[in-house]
Each structure stands twice: as C-alpha cells, then as structure tokens.
Design a protein around this motif. Sequence first.
Motif, PDB file in Angstrom:
ATOM      1  N   GLY A   1     -50.487 -34.649  65.917  1.00  0.00           N
ATOM      2  CA  GLY A   1     -51.529 -33.960  67.053  1.00  0.00           C
ATOM      3  C   GLY A   1     -51.770 -32.571  66.532  1.00  0.00           C
ATOM      4  O   GLY A   1     -52.227 -32.066  66.471  1.00  0.00           O
ATOM      5  N   THR A   2     -50.788 -31.758  65.722  1.00  0.00           N
ATOM      6  CA  THR A   2     -50.546 -31.079  64.715  1.00  0.00           C
ATOM      7  C   THR A   2     -51.572 -30.978  63.465  1.00  0.00           C
ATOM      8  O   THR A   2     -52.421 -29.853  63.696  1.00  0.00           O
ATOM      9  CB  THR A   2     -49.149 -30.183  64.488  1.00  0.00           C
ATOM     10  N   LEU A   3     -51.909 -31.811  63.822  1.00  0.00           N
ATOM     11  CA  LEU A   3     -53.001 -32.211  62.030  1.00  0.00           C
ATOM     12  C   LEU A   3     -53.957 -32.463  62.623  1.00  0.00           C
ATOM     13  O   LEU A   3     -54.881 -31.842  61.825  1.00  0.00           O
ATOM     14  CB  LEU A   3     -52.286 -33.281  61.373  1.00  0.00           C
ATOM     15  N   LEU A   4     -54.568 -33.167  63.436  1.00  0.00           N
ATOM     16  CA  LEU A   4     -55.806 -33.043  64.586  1.00  0.00           C
ATOM     17  C   LEU A   4     -55.999 -32.217  64.354  1.00  0.00           C
ATOM     18  O   LEU A   4     -57.423 -31.758  64.831  1.00  0.00           O
ATOM     19  CB  LEU A   4     -55.541 -34.402  65.278  1.00  0.00           C
ATOM     20  N   ASN A   5     -55.355 -31.364  65.102  1.00  0.00           N
ATOM     21  CA  ASN A   5     -56.006 -30.355  66.305  1.00  0.00           C
ATOM     22  C   ASN A   5     -56.181 -29.470  65.220  1.00  0.00           C
ATOM     23  O   ASN A   5     -56.834 -28.204  65.216  1.00  0.00           O
ATOM     24  CB  ASN A   5     -55.246 -30.124  66.857  1.00  0.00           C
ATOM     25  N   THR A   6     -55.590 -29.116  63.466  1.00  0.00           N
ATOM     26  CA  THR A   6     -55.896 -28.017  62.479  1.00  0.00           C
ATOM     27  C   THR A   6     -57.448 -29.070  62.214  1.00  0.00           C
ATOM     28  O   THR A   6     -58.230 -28.196  62.007  1.00  0.00           O
ATOM     29  CB  THR A   6     -55.110 -28.292  61.510  1.00  0.00           C
ATOM     30  N   ALA A   7     -57.786 -30.102  62.176  1.00  0.00           N
ATOM     31  CA  ALA A   7     -58.906 -30.635  61.877  1.00  0.00           C
ATOM     32  C   ALA A   7     -59.953 -30.456  63.021  1.00  0.00           C
ATOM     33  O   ALA A   7     -61.389 -29.794  62.475  1.00  0.00           O
ATOM     34  CB  ALA A   7     -58.777 -32.141  61.508  1.00  0.00           C
TER      35      ALA A   7
ATOM     36  N   TYR B   1     -51.380 -33.492  72.666  1.00  0.00           N
ATOM     37  CA  TYR B   1     -50.504 -33.083  71.810  1.00  0.00           C
ATOM     38  C   TYR B   1     -51.093 -32.307  70.685  1.00  0.00           C
ATOM     39  O   TYR B   1     -51.015 -32.190  69.800  1.00  0.00           O
ATOM     40  CB  TYR B   1     -50.099 -34.043  70.740  1.00  0.00           C
ATOM     41  N   VAL B   2     -52.750 -32.231  71.474  1.00  0.00           N
ATOM     42  CA  VAL B   2     -54.164 -31.729  70.357  1.00  0.00           C
ATOM     43  C   VAL B   2     -54.429 -30.561  71.564  1.00  0.00           C
ATOM     44  O   VAL B   2     -55.383 -31.385  72.139  1.00  0.00           O
ATOM     45  CB  VAL B   2     -55.194 -32.414  69.747  1.00  0.00           C
ATOM     46  N   PRO B   3     -53.757 -30.080  71.888  1.00  0.00           N
ATOM     47  CA  PRO B   3     -54.560 -28.128  72.088  1.00  0.00           C
ATOM     48  C   PRO B   3     -56.477 -28.105  72.327  1.00  0.00           C
ATOM     49  O   PRO B   3     -56.028 -28.091  73.242  1.00  0.00           O
ATOM     50  CB  PRO B   3     -54.045 -27.138  71.829  1.00  0.00           C
ATOM     51  N   LYS B   4     -56.698 -28.579  71.124  1.00  0.00           N
ATOM     52  CA  LYS B   4     -58.108 -28.132  71.237  1.00  0.00           C
ATOM     53  C   LYS B   4     -58.528 -29.182  71.505  1.00  0.00           C
ATOM     54  O   LYS B   4     -59.854 -29.373  71.190  1.00  0.00           O
ATOM     55  CB  LYS B   4     -58.111 -27.249  69.619  1.00  0.00           C
ATOM     56  N   TRP B   5     -58.116 -30.402  71.693  1.00  0.00           N
ATOM     57  CA  TRP B   5     -58.580 -31.574  71.919  1.00  0.00           C
ATOM     58  C   TRP B   5     -60.089 -31.247  72.860  1.00  0.00           C
ATOM     59  O   TRP B   5     -60.922 -31.439  72.769  1.00  0.00           O
ATOM     60  CB  TRP B   5     -57.996 -32.632  72.376  1.00  0.00           C
ATOM     61  N   LEU B   6     -59.957 -30.944  74.081  1.00  0.00           N
ATOM     62  CA  LEU B   6     -61.016 -30.906  75.280  1.00  0.00           C
ATOM     63  C   LEU B   6     -61.550 -29.464  74.772  1.00  0.00           C
ATOM     64  O   LEU B   6     -63.110 -29.281  75.012  1.00  0.00           O
ATOM     65  CB  LEU B   6     -60.218 -30.011  76.700  1.00  0.00           C
ATOM     66  N   LYS B   7     -61.581 -28.737  73.936  1.00  0.00           N
ATOM     67  CA  LYS B   7     -62.707 -27.551  73.534  1.00  0.00           C
ATOM     68  C   LYS B   7     -63.091 -28.211  72.203  1.00  0.00           C
ATOM     69  O   LYS B   7     -64.441 -28.332  72.630  1.00  0.00           O
ATOM     70  CB  LYS B   7     -61.120 -26.614  72.863  1.00  0.00           C
ATOM     71  N   PHE B   8     -62.322 -28.915  71.564  1.00  0.00           N
ATOM     72  CA  PHE B   8     -63.698 -30.102  71.364  1.00  0.00           C
ATOM     73  C   PHE B   8     -64.314 -30.925  71.387  1.00  0.00           C
ATOM     74  O   PHE B   8     -65.907 -30.547  70.674  1.00  0.00           O
ATOM     75  CB  PHE B   8     -62.892 -30.918  69.606  1.00  0.00           C
ATOM     76  N   LYS B   9     -64.260 -31.047  72.377  1.00  0.00           N
ATOM     77  CA  LYS B   9     -65.761 -32.411  73.851  1.00  0.00           C
ATOM     78  C   LYS B   9     -65.736 -31.803  73.916  1.00  0.00           C
ATOM     79  O   LYS B   9     -67.810 -31.386  73.857  1.00  0.00           O
ATOM     80  CB  LYS B   9     -64.690 -32.973  74.173  1.00  0.00           C
TER      81      LYS B   9
ATOM     82  N   GLY C   1     -66.247 -22.016  85.335  1.00  0.00           N
ATOM     83  CA  GLY C   1     -66.363 -23.963  84.795  1.00  0.00           C
ATOM     84  C   GLY C   1     -65.717 -23.716  83.239  1.00  0.00           C
ATOM     85  O   GLY C   1     -64.550 -23.370  83.187  1.00  0.00           O
ATOM     86  N   PRO C   2     -65.899 -25.235  83.053  1.00  0.00           N
ATOM     87  CA  PRO C   2     -65.050 -25.853  82.207  1.00  0.00           C
ATOM     88  C   PRO C   2     -65.083 -24.927  80.479  1.00  0.00           C
ATOM     89  O   PRO C   2     -64.935 -24.751  80.316  1.00  0.00           O
ATOM     90  CB  PRO C   2     -65.670 -27.385  82.291  1.00  0.00           C
ATOM     91  N   LEU C   3     -66.735 -25.134  81.143  1.00  0.00           N
ATOM     92  CA  LEU C   3     -67.503 -23.999  79.234  1.00  0.00           C
ATOM     93  C   LEU C   3     -66.598 -23.169  79.436  1.00  0.00           C
ATOM     94  O   LEU C   3     -66.166 -22.545  77.874  1.00  0.00           O
ATOM     95  CB  LEU C   3     -68.629 -24.033  79.340  1.00  0.00           C
ATOM     96  N   ALA C   4     -66.403 -22.165  80.190  1.00  0.00           N
ATOM     97  CA  ALA C   4     -65.450 -20.780  79.829  1.00  0.00           C
ATOM     98  C   ALA C   4     -63.835 -21.090  80.110  1.00  0.00           C
ATOM     99  O   ALA C   4     -63.236 -20.353  80.033  1.00  0.00           O
ATOM    100  CB  ALA C   4     -66.323 -20.039  81.482  1.00  0.00           C
ATOM    101  N   GLU C   5     -63.191 -22.572  79.990  1.00  0.00           N
ATOM    102  CA  GLU C   5     -62.327 -22.384  80.124  1.00  0.00           C
ATOM    103  C   GLU C   5     -61.758 -22.839  78.703  1.00  0.00           C
ATOM    104  O   GLU C   5     -60.418 -22.704  78.284  1.00  0.00           O
ATOM    105  CB  GLU C   5     -61.809 -23.600  80.988  1.00  0.00           C
ATOM    106  N   GLU C   6     -62.723 -23.506  77.826  1.00  0.00           N
ATOM    107  CA  GLU C   6     -62.397 -23.516  76.752  1.00  0.00           C
ATOM    108  C   GLU C   6     -62.904 -22.821  75.244  1.00  0.00           C
ATOM    109  O   GLU C   6     -62.137 -22.193  75.188  1.00  0.00           O
ATOM    110  CB  GLU C   6     -63.066 -25.143  75.909  1.00  0.00           C
TER     111      GLU C   6
END
Length: 793
Positions: free
Chosen positions: A668-674, A730-738, A760-765
Amino acid sequence: RRACAGSGFDARAEMASFVAEVLASSGKLEKEDIGTKISKLARRVEEVKGEVCDMINKKYEEFIPSLKNGENLVTQVDGISMEIDVLKSQIENEVQRDLRVAVTEFSELKQQLEKSTVLLSVLTQLHEFDTALEMHHQALFEKNYIKSATHLNKAQSTLTLLKSRKGVELKMLQVLHTELIVQKEKLLYHLGEEWKQLAVWSLPPSPAPTKAEDLLAWSLKTELRLCNMQSKKKSELEPLLVSILQGFAILGELSRKLKFFSQILMKYILKPLVHDPCLDVEIELQTHDAILRFHPTEKQSDHDSPTEVYQKVITVLEFLHQHLLYVSQCDSVICNMKQDVILAEMLGDMIWEDLSEVIIKDCLVYSIPANSSQLDQYEEVIKETDKFEKKLKEMQFLQDRSTDLLKYARNVNVHFASKKCQDVIVTARNLMTSEIHNTVKITPDSKVAVPKLPSLGLVSRAKTSAIAPSSMVSLGNGRQLGHRTLCVPTCRISESVQKLVELAYQTLSEATSATPECAVQLFYTVRNMFHLFYDVVPTYHRDTLQKLPQLAAIHHNNCMYIAHHLITLGHQFQCSLPSPLCNGAATFVDFVPSFRRLGTECFLAQLRAQRDELLERLSTARNLSSLDDVDNYSAASKAVRQVIHQLKRLGKVWQDVLPVHIYCKAMGTLLNTAVTEIVNKVTKLEDISSESADCLYSLCKTVLEEGPQIFQPLPEESRNKKYQEEIPVYVPKWLKFKELMIVLQASLQELVDRWTDGKGPLAEEFSPIEAKSLIRALFQNTERRAAALSKIK
C-alpha cells in the motif's frame, strides 16, 4: 772476715776486669759475633749473681758483718747495670742496622725462590697437560671413550689453571688451547660416528606434503634402527653404549645430543602417531638390530581415542627404554646415578611439554563430551590418562609430580563448558553465514521444542499458579485475550534462524543441568550468539539484502522472530539456572529493541529503494503533459505499465513471505507513492485539453484496475479478495486518485456540485487551490468558469 773480704775483693776485681773488657770490645761489636759476646756477658752476669747470692746468704744466714763490702758490691752492680744498658743500646742499634740488611737480602732470596716455585709449578702443569693428552690418545686408540673424555677434562682443567697464572706466555697458551679443541672435536667425531651406528634414522624427504593422502605415505618412510639390547651380543654392545653415552656426558654434549634426538623423535614419530589415526607402530627385532617403523591401519574415525594414543606412545617409549636408554652397568667412579634414570629423565624433560600439548590438542580435545549426559563416560579417559602417566613414571620419563595432561583430563567440566560454548558459537556462525533464502513457514501454532526442565518445586509452582491461573487472561471488561494474541503471525523465516533459536533453547536447557560455573558460561554464550547475529548477518549479507527484496523481507521476519522469542527466553529458564542468573540476571529482553530495529531498518531501506525506482520510472512520463501527442502518451503509458509491473513483481516475491498486515502496508505504501506522484503531476498541469484528459483518464483507469491486483499476500487467490477490497485502508491517496478520475471526465457543473460548499467528495480529497487549478487546466476561461471558481472556497 778476711775470707769474706778476700772474696769481695776478688769479685770487685773480676767485675772491673769484666767491665773493662766489655768497654774495650764495644767498638768491635760490628766485627765480632754478637751471639758470642752475649753468651760471655750472660756468664759474667751469672757469676755476679752468684756473688750477690753468696753475700746475701752470709748476711742473713751466717750474720757475717760485711756492710762495707756490701755497699761496694751494690755500687759495682749499679755501675755494671748502667754499663749493660749502654751496651744493650749499642747492641740494639747495631743489630737493627744489620737486621735491615738481612731482611733486604732475605726478601730478594724469597722472590727468587717464589719465581722458581712458580716456574716449577708451570713446568709440572705443562707436564700434566702433555701427559693427559697422551693418555687421551691412548684411550681413544683403545676406544675407551670414558677415559679419553676424562683425560681431556683433566687437560682442560690444567689449561684453565695455566691461564690463571701470571708470566705464562700467551702464544704458548693459544697453541695449547687450539690443540685441546682439536682433540675434543676429534673425540666428539668418534663418539658421533659410534652413535650413528647405534641409532640410525631413516627419514622421509623434506618438506612434508600438505595433502592428507600424501602425508600418510610420507610418514610411512620413517624408520629408527637401534642396537638390539635383547640379543646374545648384549654383553658386547652394552659396554660400548655406556662408554659412548658417558663420553658425551663427561664432555657436556649429552644434553645437546639428546635434544637433537628428541626433536627428530617428536617431529617424525610421536606427533604423526598422535595426529594420524591411520598410523600404528611396528617393531622388528633382528639379530643385531631393533627396528621401529610405521604401518598403515584402517581409519575408524577422524581421531584416535585417548586409550589408543596412549598405547602407541608407550610402545615407542618402551622401545627406546629397552634398546637405548636402559643401561644396567654404570662406572661408579664417573657416574653416581643409574644411567637409565639420567637418560630417561633427560629425554622426558625434553619431549614431555611438546608431547602433552600434542596429545591435548589432537586427542583429548576431541574426546571431550558434546553433551552433559556423556560426562560420566569421560571418567574412563581420566583413568587411562592416570595409567599412562604412571607407566611413564615407572620408566623414569616423568617425575613424581602432577602434569598438565592429567590436570586437563580432570578438569573435564571446564573443558566441556569451553568446548560446548565454542561449538555453539561455531554452529551459530555457520548458520548465520548460510543462505537466507532457504525458508520454513511459521504459523501461530508453531512452537520450539523445549526439553523438559527440572521441577521448580512447590514455591515456584505456587508462584506460577498465582500468575496464570488459567489459559485465558481477563482484561477486566468482560473481554479476554485469545490464545494466539502473542503468537508470531504466519510468515516465512530462514531455516537457519529457526535452527539458531532451537540451538539457543537446547544450550540453555543443558545449562539447567550443568555445574554452576558451566551454566553461567553457557548462558552468556547464548547471549554472545545473539550479539554475533546482530553484527555478522547485516555485514555478511549486505549486498544481497540491498539488492534482493525477498531476502530483505526474510531478514525482517528473522529479526522479528528472534525478538519475539527473546522476550520470554530468559524467563522460561530463569528458575532452573544457578545464582545470580536465577535472581533476575537471566534475561534477553535488552536485545529485543535492537533486533526489531535491525529488521525494520533493513526492510525500510528496501522500501526506500523500491520507492525511488518507482519515482524514477514515473519521471520518464514527461510530466503527463500534452498526452494528445502520440510520443508523450506512449512514454506516459510505458511508465505507468512499468510501475504496475514492478509492484506486481514485488507482490509476488513478498507473497507468503511477509505477514499479511506487513505485506499490505508495504504494498500500500508503494502504490500510494505511485498514485500520489500521478495526482501531483496532474494537478500541476496548467492546460489539459479534452484529448489529454481522455488520455489521462485512460492511464488512471489502468492503475485503478491493476492496482488492487498487486495485493496478493496469500497463495490462494480466493483469500486475497478481502485485502484487494480494503485497498483504501492501505493506500491513503486511493480515494483522491479515484476522485481525480471523476474530475477528468466531469463537466463544470458536476464539479461545482461535487464541491458542495466544501462539503462534497471533491472537497474531502482536494484543497481549494488544487480544485481551482484543475478547473483552470480543464476548462477555458469563461464566465461560467469564473462563476464556478468563485464557488470553490
């Protein structure tokens, strides 16, 4: 009265004539014999003495009046006394003068006499020296080496005495000294030639080969040939042997000769016998000779037992004792001790230190038990060592004192502990330097087989029952810890580390039944073993740990596994160990933070290396700008595929190796980095065309679809779905990516709706700045865009 008067007159006349005569001759004392004059004076004094006595007798016994005569006589006597004093003084002066002359003459005569005496003594000693050399020549011709050496010693003593005398010509002494050296060397040459006939060595060529198979053949060429003292010609050989040995002894060369003999004996016979189990002794008795040689035997083990070694050494020494060192006859005039005692003790003193060291190093060390249960069997070795030394003392090779060999055998507990500790450290180091990738699977149910420990007694059991009354521990809120709460999670560790931990348990188990000193030594050996792991493994395997992700993960597990056991290792054995270990010193808890840090730092270093590699791959994506250009899109697509491929490869090599939670956190840390890097690159773009937005969405969709597939901690595919669904954990920035993917496909109004006044969801990320930047890049500058930007705050 007339008679008395007449006698007095006669006395006076005689006294007067005596004085006159003495005075007349006073000037002639130097010409006459003093002894004669003194004799005459003595006679005259005796005569006066007689007259005085006669007068006293007449006076006191006959009462004849003679006062007048008495007074005259007294006067005369006084005068004579004075004259005598004068004469005495003159005589003393004359005698002293003559005495000084006589003393001078006597001193000169005495010096002449002393010179003559010294010269006569020198001549006598020169004669003795010459006679001694002549006798030496005669004795040497007759091969009577004892007399020859004795006469040479006598000549040496005479020459030493001559050198101490003054007046002897130095040149003559040098000639004599040279002649004496020549004769001594001549005698030593004859003795050496005779010795060569009595003790003949046949030695293999030097240097010795280094290969074991060649060394055996090399040793078999050694042979020692002595005169057979058990043959019928013993009566002829023994006097010659006595003569040779005593000749060497008288000349002071016996010790040097035996020293050289002992060195050859140790190098070519005793050391090979002790070291090589394939060698045995063979003795052949011929008519005139006794021969000792080696013959090969079948190798039963790498080292002979102490009993076998002792028997071989005794065979060799008995051979020497019978045919060389034992001489039943001894010249009582020259030798006050038995010759066999002298030679055996001398040879024993020369070889014993080296021989005992070789026996200890190449035999006794390997007979020390490997386990405490075998210590009782070692008593047989102690008995055999004692018998061996007694046999040597019987043959006079050893004196009646304790030796290092027997001390070593008796201190078996100390040596057992030292050997055990050494074996443990050597075994541990071999395990540490073995390959890491040979692994075994550890589960929460896995346990280390701990040997049954001695009973702790009623007190210890009472304490134990008070601490843990049941298999479950209450938390006080109704909940209870499960039986796997403190267990090691499922993972893979190196097989060598599992054996290392088992070795620690076995060593501590043996410490519980060992002596107190041994137990303490074994305990600290286990501590040293873990110290060694901490220092050796990261250094020895540095390159592989840096280059291979799987080995870094295994090393992480190894360190955590060791740390897990170190928490309770000391506590499990504490009550069974002696003081002070049982009082709290038996602990390994201080190692736990160090081992955890060691494993964590190694794995984090590998994660950093993988992160840097991911970022390097993404750096070739040309900042994801102008993807409507074919080349730019191709470079960006390639970079993303490489990142996905790298993550999938890591997921495979770490699969079933790392514990599941560590695996998921690492991946998750490595995918989060990507994904973070992708998001940052997109948010920094100033202009994104609709074609570029579609390309970016396509790339992100690839990551979105392939990303969850890298989470495969378990070999069973069906069991991995759970962890793939939990990817946002495990990937903290996954929702931001989506959310970024939605932004790339959304209209301006949809973005305003997803912001919803910052709720809204945009403001959360995304932050307002990031959201505005994306809107400015995606949409043209219109009033609608300005209105939308005004709502994002």
